[in-house]
Design an enzyme around this catalytic site. Structure first.
Site, short mmCIF file in Angstrom:
data_model
loop_
_atom_site.label_atom_id
_atom_site.label_comp_id
_atom_site.label_asym_id
_atom_site.label_seq_id
_atom_site.Cartn_x
_atom_site.Cartn_y
_atom_site.Cartn_z
N ASP A 1 0.87 -1.16 0.00
CA ASP A 1 0.00 0.00 0.00
C ASP A 1 0.92 1.22 0.00
O ASP A 1 2.05 1.18 0.50
CB ASP A 1 -0.89 -0.03 1.24
CG ASP A 1 -2.01 1.00 1.13
OD1 ASP A 1 -2.11 1.65 0.08
OD2 ASP A 1 -2.77 1.14 2.10
N CYS B 1 -5.36 -25.40 17.08
CA CYS B 1 -6.54 -26.21 17.39
C CYS B 1 -6.22 -27.69 17.52
O CYS B 1 -6.89 -28.41 18.25
CB CYS B 1 -7.63 -25.99 16.34
SG CYS B 1 -8.36 -24.34 16.49
N CYS C 1 -5.66 -26.29 12.29
CA CYS C 1 -4.43 -25.52 12.47
C CYS C 1 -3.63 -26.07 13.65
O CYS C 1 -4.15 -26.83 14.47
CB CYS C 1 -4.73 -24.03 12.67
SG CYS C 1 -5.19 -23.56 14.34
N HIS D 1 -3.87 -19.35 14.44
CA HIS D 1 -5.26 -19.77 14.23
C HIS D 1 -6.03 -18.79 13.34
O HIS D 1 -6.69 -19.20 12.37
CB HIS D 1 -6.01 -19.95 15.55
CG HIS D 1 -7.47 -20.18 15.30
ND1 HIS D 1 -7.95 -21.40 14.89
CD2 HIS D 1 -8.52 -19.33 15.28
CE1 HIS D 1 -9.25 -21.29 14.66
NE2 HIS D 1 -9.63 -20.05 14.88
N ASP E 1 -7.32 -7.16 2.11
CA ASP E 1 -6.31 -7.14 3.17
C ASP E 1 -6.97 -6.53 4.39
O ASP E 1 -7.86 -5.68 4.26
CB ASP E 1 -5.11 -6.28 2.80
CG ASP E 1 -5.37 -4.81 3.05
OD1 ASP E 1 -6.05 -4.18 2.22
OD2 ASP E 1 -4.94 -4.29 4.10
#
Lengths: 368, 368
Positions: free
Chosen positions: A89, A305, A302, A331, A262
């Protein structure tokens, strides 16, 4: 840069974007690596989650570590160690957020560093030069980010300046190794947005972004403008909705034909203990998780988890352990990666509307 | 718990220690996971570096998340997700560090939480009960950690209380699934240390620790006491030098026959930007690294050294990015793991003295 739309489902598009340093499928979410690092996770983590395009920021990189360091390192990829796609950006949003520390002229924008108050001046030409010299895959032009609320006149002048700056940006280009995206402004005024689309799409940008949303306006306004603008952008070029957003926002925008997103939300929320799950947002510091020995999201595969319980994540959070940031970020970014993967699969299989509905029903159903 | 010395080289020993949840080679370094997490790295990182024994702390775990939570989770392994060996320090050192917030009696020690000022009381029996109930592999007894400096009389009384508490700890045991280590105190007074060794080794502990060092005394005092105590401890049981230390300290102590170490140094220094390399310590925030595009340690094969430059690590540090903590901690813990690996290989191959000399020559040669 190459971009191809490979399937559509209503306005929603599945595609592939290829840049100088790699490629990504779209719709995609870009993890935010403001200073050349995604806070809380290693590049290895980021890559393993399936991301191959990350966002960084000219304003921040310009101040730290500065152009000279990045250039001498051999560019932003060598400097940061990230080997895939990078979009920067321009920093317009950051500069305009400085308020009284910023002075706008037709030539460019003068601002005081948020770090030490030192004065600096950005022109559209300088931003292009910076992006090309550090070697990003996709650069954003310097635009005037119209705040919300803004009067019609303010939004009009601001949009017109953005257009003039867009032309200067195109003229300042020296290489196509850094693709350049134009930005549509115009506030919440439909005629201004359409005028901006009409003008800016005449310029040879490789993609177009919708800017000036997610700046405080009501959700319906964001959705209304997105639904107006996105389908009017060239269908053969990527469309990027800047700074957005929640899973709901992303689904709405994909439905309107947006390809790229984003947002600091997954990473920032991770640091604040707000976690995204298939059954809604979880505030991990809540007392009810003190003895909750189940995984955060049983549907998530993930690292966090698969290996840890809510009780442990809560313990790390309330104890202010840095590992809380790490596990939460892993996560949340994984959750966003899976969301985008689900979106892409659904578009390819012609069932995006159904995917969206099912996702939202579950996500809104049991939040905490 | 089982422990076997498999090779020796002078007083230095190579061995294997097997506990309820795994095994480790010795000499070993235990990363410090005070609150059930090693700050800045995931368990996956810790395991991949070759660590299979980590240290945690009764005082801290007792306050957060508390016995009830850990016990209901099924123990410290279930709660934290670390599947290998865990040793817990009793928290004596932490409690005695509280100074005026601590009141010592023969029965135990009353202290005010550093978190909320609430009052608590630890007895030797309670510490054993806590360690057994959370299911650690190795528990440390509650001892009176003699400060430095301390008068002979103070050190004597403190050592004698530690002995009485050690006896009570042994009597309080209810299972051998949690091995128990006694602690040698006695300040810097040789006769007190030897007296303590003589008495404590009569008790059926599975291992013995040297406590009350690394508490502010000069290095020579630490080395003198270690060289005196270690060889006088039973040769068939592991010897643990608590809270030590620098690479130099570890090499000195291994030479004296010590098998186990723990220290916050690699992790805390990582957070402060002080990095260990084969050519000495590096202060990564130094201006001279601003454009140093070489790896931190070309001899290191950790994730950080394989993928990033000093300039990038400096940038992350000066920008206060959390990724600085992550990458620095990965490196420092990897460095300690490799140091211990080198030590073990050298002992097995009968060249420990040579290894020590070469390591130190290099380490002291080019520090910054």
């Amino acid at each position: 840069m190459e971009f191809k739309v490979l399937s559509t489902c209503g306005e929603a598009r599945y595609g592939k974007l290829k840049g100088t340093h790699g490629e990504t499928e779209t719709p995609c979410f870009m993890p935010v690596g403001t200073l050349g690092a995604v806070k809380g996770v290693t590049w290895k983590n980021v890559k393993e989650m399936g991301y191959s395009l990350v966002l960084s920021n000219v304003y921040h990189l310009y101040l730290r570590p500065g152009l000279e360091v990045i250039e001498e390192a051999g560019g932003i990829h060598s400097f940061t160690g990230w080997k895939d796609l990078i979009l920067t950006d321009s920093g317009g949003f950051q500069v305009f957020s400085l308020g009284s520390l910023m002075k706008l002229t037709e030539e460019g924008v003068e601002f005081c560093s948020h770090l030490d108050g030192s004065k600096h001046f950005f022109t559209p030409e300088f931003v292009i030069e910076f992006e090309e010299r550090i070697g990003v895959d996709i650069g954003m032009v310097l635009d005037e980010c119209t705040p919300y609320p803004a009067t019609y006149d303010y939004a009009k002048h601001s949009m017109e300046r953005t257009l003039r700056w867009a032309k200067r940006s195109i003229e300042a280009r020296t290489t196509d190794r850094t693709a350049l995206f134009g930005i549509v402004q115009g506030g919440v005024y439909e005629d201004l947005r359409l005028k901006c689309v009409e003008e800016i799409t005449r310029l040879p940008f490789e993609g177009f972004a919708i800017g000036g949303l997610s700046v405080g306006e009501p959700k319906e306004e964001m959705y209304r403008i997105t639904r107006l603008v996105a389908p009017n952008l060239p269908s053969d070029k990527p469309r990027y909705l800047m700074g957005v957003g929640t899973p709901e926002d992303i689904l709405e925008a994909v439905e309107a034909g947006v390809d790229m997103f984003d947002c600091v939300m997954p990473t920032r929320n991770a640091r604040n203990g707000t976690l995204f799950t298939s059954y809604g947002k979880v505030n991990i510091k809540a007392a009810k998780y003190k003895k909750d020995f189940t995984p955060l999201d049983p549907n998530c595969d993930c690292y966090t988890c698969r290996n840890f319980t809510k009780a442990y994540l809560r313990h790390l959070y309330v104890s202010r352990e840095v590992n809380s940031v790490i596990l939460n970020t892993i996560h949340n970014l994984h959750f966003y990666a899976k969301l985008m993967e689900g979106i892409r699969e659904a578009i390819k299989e012609g069932r995006f509307a159904q995917f969206k509905e099912e996702f939202l029903r579950k996500f809104r159903g049991e939040g905490s």
